[in-house]
Design a protein around this motif. Structure first.
Motif, PDB file in Angstrom:
ATOM      1  N   CYS A  36      13.324  -1.825 -45.237  1.00  0.00           N
ATOM      2  CA  CYS A  36      11.949  -1.356 -45.247  1.00  0.00           C
ATOM      3  C   CYS A  36      11.121  -2.369 -44.470  1.00  0.00           C
ATOM      4  O   CYS A  36      11.237  -3.577 -44.690  1.00  0.00           O
ATOM      5  CB  CYS A  36      11.436  -1.240 -46.677  1.00  0.00           C
ATOM      6  SG  CYS A  36      12.389  -0.117 -47.705  1.00  0.00           S
ATOM      7  N   HIS A  47      16.455  -2.241 -48.005  1.00  0.00           N
ATOM      8  CA  HIS A  47      16.193  -0.963 -48.660  1.00  0.00           C
ATOM      9  C   HIS A  47      17.056  -0.828 -49.902  1.00  0.00           C
ATOM     10  O   HIS A  47      18.214  -1.213 -49.904  1.00  0.00           O
ATOM     11  CB  HIS A  47      16.488   0.194 -47.709  1.00  0.00           C
ATOM     12  CG  HIS A  47      16.308   1.534 -48.344  1.00  0.00           C
ATOM     13  ND1 HIS A  47      17.356   2.296 -48.769  1.00  0.00           N
ATOM     14  CD2 HIS A  47      15.194   2.232 -48.653  1.00  0.00           C
ATOM     15  CE1 HIS A  47      16.897   3.405 -49.303  1.00  0.00           C
ATOM     16  NE2 HIS A  47      15.591   3.390 -49.248  1.00  0.00           N
ATOM     17  N   GLN A  48      16.472  -0.278 -50.965  1.00  0.00           N
ATOM     18  CA  GLN A  48      17.215  -0.025 -52.198  1.00  0.00           C
ATOM     19  C   GLN A  48      17.426   1.477 -52.330  1.00  0.00           C
ATOM     20  O   GLN A  48      16.475   2.252 -52.232  1.00  0.00           O
ATOM     21  CB  GLN A  48      16.438  -0.550 -53.412  1.00  0.00           C
ATOM     22  CG  GLN A  48      16.329  -2.052 -53.431  1.00  0.00           C
ATOM     23  CD  GLN A  48      15.584  -2.549 -54.659  1.00  0.00           C
ATOM     24  OE1 GLN A  48      15.163  -1.780 -55.503  1.00  0.00           O
ATOM     25  NE2 GLN A  48      15.425  -3.849 -54.739  1.00  0.00           N
ATOM     26  N   GLY A  50      17.747   5.133 -53.558  1.00  0.00           N
ATOM     27  CA  GLY A  50      17.017   5.877 -54.569  1.00  0.00           C
ATOM     28  C   GLY A  50      15.539   5.563 -54.642  1.00  0.00           C
ATOM     29  O   GLY A  50      14.807   6.158 -55.425  1.00  0.00           O
ATOM     30  N   LYS A  51      15.054   4.620 -53.861  1.00  0.00           N
ATOM     31  CA  LYS A  51      13.638   4.240 -53.873  1.00  0.00           C
ATOM     32  C   LYS A  51      13.106   4.307 -52.439  1.00  0.00           C
ATOM     33  O   LYS A  51      13.504   3.519 -51.591  1.00  0.00           O
ATOM     34  CB  LYS A  51      13.501   2.815 -54.420  1.00  0.00           C
ATOM     35  CG  LYS A  51      12.095   2.323 -54.493  1.00  0.00           C
ATOM     36  CD  LYS A  51      11.568   2.366 -55.900  1.00  0.00           C
ATOM     37  CE  LYS A  51      10.274   1.572 -55.964  1.00  0.00           C
ATOM     38  NZ  LYS A  51       9.256   2.248 -56.649  1.00  0.00           N
ATOM     39  N   PRO A  52      12.240   5.266 -52.126  1.00  0.00           N
ATOM     40  CA  PRO A  52      11.727   5.387 -50.764  1.00  0.00           C
ATOM     41  C   PRO A  52      10.898   4.171 -50.359  1.00  0.00           C
ATOM     42  O   PRO A  52      10.180   3.587 -51.173  1.00  0.00           O
ATOM     43  CB  PRO A  52      10.836   6.626 -50.805  1.00  0.00           C
ATOM     44  CG  PRO A  52      11.086   7.287 -52.106  1.00  0.00           C
ATOM     45  CD  PRO A  52      11.718   6.294 -53.020  1.00  0.00           C
ATOM     46  N   CYS A  53      11.010   3.801 -49.082  1.00  0.00           N
ATOM     47  CA  CYS A  53      10.268   2.631 -48.587  1.00  0.00           C
ATOM     48  C   CYS A  53       8.762   2.800 -48.737  1.00  0.00           C
ATOM     49  O   CYS A  53       8.052   1.828 -48.967  1.00  0.00           O
ATOM     50  CB  CYS A  53      10.620   2.378 -47.119  1.00  0.00           C
ATOM     51  SG  CYS A  53      12.282   1.736 -46.871  1.00  0.00           S
ATOM     52  N   TYR A  54       8.277   4.041 -48.626  1.00  0.00           N
ATOM     53  CA  TYR A  54       6.822   4.230 -48.725  1.00  0.00           C
ATOM     54  C   TYR A  54       6.291   3.980 -50.132  1.00  0.00           C
ATOM     55  O   TYR A  54       5.089   3.917 -50.340  1.00  0.00           O
ATOM     56  CB  TYR A  54       6.399   5.606 -48.213  1.00  0.00           C
ATOM     57  CG  TYR A  54       7.057   6.778 -48.896  1.00  0.00           C
ATOM     58  CD1 TYR A  54       6.667   7.185 -50.161  1.00  0.00           C
ATOM     59  CD2 TYR A  54       8.076   7.484 -48.264  1.00  0.00           C
ATOM     60  CE1 TYR A  54       7.267   8.262 -50.782  1.00  0.00           C
ATOM     61  CE2 TYR A  54       8.675   8.570 -48.869  1.00  0.00           C
ATOM     62  CZ  TYR A  54       8.272   8.951 -50.137  1.00  0.00           C
ATOM     63  OH  TYR A  54       8.868  10.021 -50.735  1.00  0.00           O
ATOM     64  N   ASP A  55       7.192   3.813 -51.107  1.00  0.00           N
ATOM     65  CA  ASP A  55       6.754   3.430 -52.452  1.00  0.00           C
ATOM     66  C   ASP A  55       6.454   1.937 -52.548  1.00  0.00           C
ATOM     67  O   ASP A  55       5.864   1.487 -53.528  1.00  0.00           O
ATOM     68  CB  ASP A  55       7.820   3.783 -53.493  1.00  0.00           C
ATOM     69  CG  ASP A  55       7.796   5.258 -53.870  1.00  0.00           C
ATOM     70  OD1 ASP A  55       6.885   5.984 -53.424  1.00  0.00           O
ATOM     71  OD2 ASP A  55       8.697   5.681 -54.615  1.00  0.00           O
ATOM     72  N   TYR A  56       6.894   1.173 -51.562  1.00  0.00           N
ATOM     73  CA  TYR A  56       6.655  -0.269 -51.555  1.00  0.00           C
ATOM     74  C   TYR A  56       5.400  -0.602 -50.763  1.00  0.00           C
ATOM     75  O   TYR A  56       5.114   0.023 -49.752  1.00  0.00           O
ATOM     76  CB  TYR A  56       7.820  -1.011 -50.884  1.00  0.00           C
ATOM     77  CG  TYR A  56       9.119  -0.929 -51.618  1.00  0.00           C
ATOM     78  CD1 TYR A  56       9.343  -1.652 -52.781  1.00  0.00           C
ATOM     79  CD2 TYR A  56      10.160  -0.136 -51.140  1.00  0.00           C
ATOM     80  CE1 TYR A  56      10.553  -1.586 -53.445  1.00  0.00           C
ATOM     81  CE2 TYR A  56      11.370  -0.066 -51.795  1.00  0.00           C
ATOM     82  CZ  TYR A  56      11.561  -0.795 -52.945  1.00  0.00           C
ATOM     83  OH  TYR A  56      12.754  -0.725 -53.596  1.00  0.00           O
ATOM     84  N   LYS A  64       1.626   0.220 -46.767  1.00  0.00           N
ATOM     85  CA  LYS A  64       2.859   0.880 -47.210  1.00  0.00           C
ATOM     86  C   LYS A  64       3.963   0.625 -46.187  1.00  0.00           C
ATOM     87  O   LYS A  64       3.738   0.688 -44.988  1.00  0.00           O
ATOM     88  CB  LYS A  64       2.633   2.385 -47.360  1.00  0.00           C
ATOM     89  CG  LYS A  64       1.821   2.747 -48.565  1.00  0.00           C
ATOM     90  CD  LYS A  64       1.792   4.240 -48.769  1.00  0.00           C
ATOM     91  CE  LYS A  64       1.075   4.566 -50.053  1.00  0.00           C
ATOM     92  NZ  LYS A  64       1.181   5.979 -50.376  1.00  0.00           N
ATOM     93  N   ARG A  67      10.680   3.003 -43.251  1.00  0.00           N
ATOM     94  CA  ARG A  67      12.132   2.820 -43.155  1.00  0.00           C
ATOM     95  C   ARG A  67      12.540   2.513 -41.720  1.00  0.00           C
ATOM     96  O   ARG A  67      12.075   3.125 -40.784  1.00  0.00           O
ATOM     97  CB  ARG A  67      12.821   4.090 -43.644  1.00  0.00           C
ATOM     98  CG  ARG A  67      14.330   4.024 -43.680  1.00  0.00           C
ATOM     99  CD  ARG A  67      14.786   3.167 -44.851  1.00  0.00           C
ATOM    100  NE  ARG A  67      16.220   3.025 -44.871  1.00  0.00           N
ATOM    101  CZ  ARG A  67      17.048   3.791 -45.560  1.00  0.00           C
ATOM    102  NH1 ARG A  67      16.571   4.767 -46.273  1.00  0.00           N
ATOM    103  NH2 ARG A  67      18.334   3.568 -45.521  1.00  0.00           N
TER     104      ARG A  67
END
Length: 68
Positions: A36, A47-48, A50-56, A64, A67
């Motif tokens: 991300c 990147h993790q 199951g967790k979208p980059c835009y959530d970070y 925001k 990816r």
């Protein structure tokens, strides 16, 4: 009705078979790897799955993440 193999026999030999990446490129899912990246300052985190980059949010500037 006929049983011939001529044109219009409905055997799916033409277009639209749904194979290949399509007009706009491949799959939108980027997979488990990658990173991300902040589009503003360039900060990167792994990147993790199951967790979208835009959530970070970027810890440096608060933008925001996206990816890569």
């Amino acid at each position: 009705m006929g049983r011939g193999g001529g044109p219009g026999s409905g055997r799916g030999g033409g277009r639209g078979q749904g194979q290949g990446p399509g007009r706009m490129g491949g799959s939108k899912a980027a997979g488990p790897g990658g990173k991300c990246v902040c589009p503003n300052c360039g900060y990167e985190v792994p990147h993790q799955a199951g967790k979208p980059c835009y959530d970070y949010k970027c810890p440096r500037c608060g933008t925001k993440m996206t990816r890569m």
